[in-house]
Design a protein around this motif. Structure first.
Motif, mmCIF file in Angstrom:
data_model
loop_
_atom_site.group_PDB
_atom_site.id
_atom_site.type_symbol
_atom_site.label_atom_id
_atom_site.label_comp_id
_atom_site.label_asym_id
_atom_site.label_seq_id
_atom_site.Cartn_x
_atom_site.Cartn_y
_atom_site.Cartn_z
ATOM 1 N N GLU A 129 -8.232 0.522 -0.084
ATOM 2 C CA GLU A 129 -9.375 1.443 0.031
ATOM 3 C C GLU A 129 -9.304 2.248 1.331
ATOM 4 O O GLU A 129 -9.534 3.457 1.330
ATOM 5 N N GLU A 130 -8.983 1.584 2.419
ATOM 6 C CA GLU A 130 -8.914 2.268 3.715
ATOM 7 C C GLU A 130 -7.821 3.336 3.733
ATOM 8 O O GLU A 130 -8.064 4.478 4.133
ATOM 9 N N ILE A 131 -6.627 2.989 3.287
ATOM 10 C CA ILE A 131 -5.492 3.904 3.373
ATOM 11 C C ILE A 131 -5.608 5.032 2.344
ATOM 12 O O ILE A 131 -5.399 6.206 2.677
ATOM 13 N N GLU B 75 -7.416 -2.949 2.267
ATOM 14 C CA GLU B 75 -6.400 -2.048 2.827
ATOM 15 C C GLU B 75 -6.159 -0.868 1.904
ATOM 16 O O GLU B 75 -6.040 0.271 2.360
ATOM 17 N N GLY C 78 -8.336 6.110 0.948
ATOM 18 C CA GLY C 78 -9.489 6.916 1.353
ATOM 19 C C GLY C 78 -9.163 7.852 2.490
ATOM 20 O O GLY C 78 -9.626 9.000 2.521
ATOM 21 N N GLY C 79 -8.363 7.400 3.438
ATOM 22 C CA GLY C 79 -7.996 8.244 4.561
ATOM 23 C C GLY C 79 -6.955 9.291 4.211
ATOM 24 O O GLY C 79 -6.936 10.383 4.775
ATOM 25 N N PHE C 80 -6.088 8.979 3.251
ATOM 26 C CA PHE C 80 -5.002 9.893 2.895
ATOM 27 C C PHE C 80 -5.437 10.912 1.840
ATOM 28 O O PHE C 80 -5.118 12.090 1.947
ATOM 29 N N TYR C 81 -6.155 10.447 0.813
ATOM 30 C CA TYR C 81 -6.598 11.341 -0.255
ATOM 31 C C TYR C 81 -8.088 11.631 -0.109
ATOM 32 O O TYR C 81 -8.469 12.664 0.379
ATOM 33 N N SER C 82 -8.909 10.685 -0.563
ATOM 34 C CA SER C 82 -10.356 10.858 -0.442
ATOM 35 C C SER C 82 -11.045 9.517 -0.640
ATOM 36 O O SER C 82 -10.540 8.668 -1.379
ATOM 37 N N PRO C 83 -12.196 9.329 -0.001
ATOM 38 C CA PRO C 83 -12.936 8.076 -0.203
ATOM 39 C C PRO C 83 -13.327 7.858 -1.662
ATOM 40 O O PRO C 83 -13.325 6.724 -2.140
ATOM 41 N N THR D 255 0.818 -1.213 0.000
ATOM 42 C CA THR D 255 0.000 0.000 0.000
ATOM 43 C C THR D 255 0.852 1.264 0.000
ATOM 44 O O THR D 255 0.501 2.245 -0.665
ATOM 45 N N ALA E 142 -10.333 6.516 -3.528
ATOM 46 C CA ALA E 142 -10.117 5.134 -3.092
ATOM 47 C C ALA E 142 -11.088 4.185 -3.776
ATOM 48 O O ALA E 142 -10.696 3.114 -4.246
#
Length: 136
Positions: free
Chosen positions: A45-47, A43, A49-54, A7, A57
């Motif tokens: 999608e989670e990372i 993973e 989404g949290g760093f850039y945007s859902p 990731t 992701a």
């Protein structure tokens, strides 16, 4: 060439003006094959989404399984080769199951794989992969 991409490497390769965008573009263009599992996609999608945007992701996670160069891997055995961070084993197990040439990562926990003779899992950093692919 078949890869499993951690990731941390995928994350930095997504922005259009990133110095490592060549990795994401290589995935999309079919320059190499990639192995993924459901757990890896979750993973990502989670990372992302949290760093850039859902939304970004979701787009990435929808794109990857639909590429012709993506191998969807079902794991039937967990090797548990990385003890320091058990969560990293999803990438190692995927690499073993799909017979990947390399796991691409910058995570130091993967260094232990250099000392394990079987099953052999080769690890590269992004700059090492770039040299192999493009000679840079």
């Amino acid at each position: 060439m078949r890869l499993v991409i951690d990731t941390n490497c995928l994350l930095v390769s997504i922005p259009r003006f990133s110095k490592t965008r060549w990795l994401y573009d290589g995935i999309k263009s079919g320059l190499f094959e990639i192995g993924i599992t459901t757990e890896i996609l979750e993973e990502y999608e989670e990372i992302i989404g949290g760093f850039y945007s859902p939304n970004l992701a979701t787009n990435v996670v929808k794109l990857l399984p639909n590429l012709k160069n993506t191998l969807r891997v079902n794991l039937y055995y967990k090797w548990e080769l990385i003890i320091q961070d058990m969560d990293d084993n999803k990438f190692v197990d995927c690499a073993i199951a799909c017979q990947a040439d390399y796991v691409i990562t910058h995570d130091k926990h993967f260094n232990v794989l250099k000392k394990i003779p079987f099953p052999k899992v080769e690890v590269l950093k992004m700059n090492e992969l770039k040299r192999i692919l493009f000679g840079d």
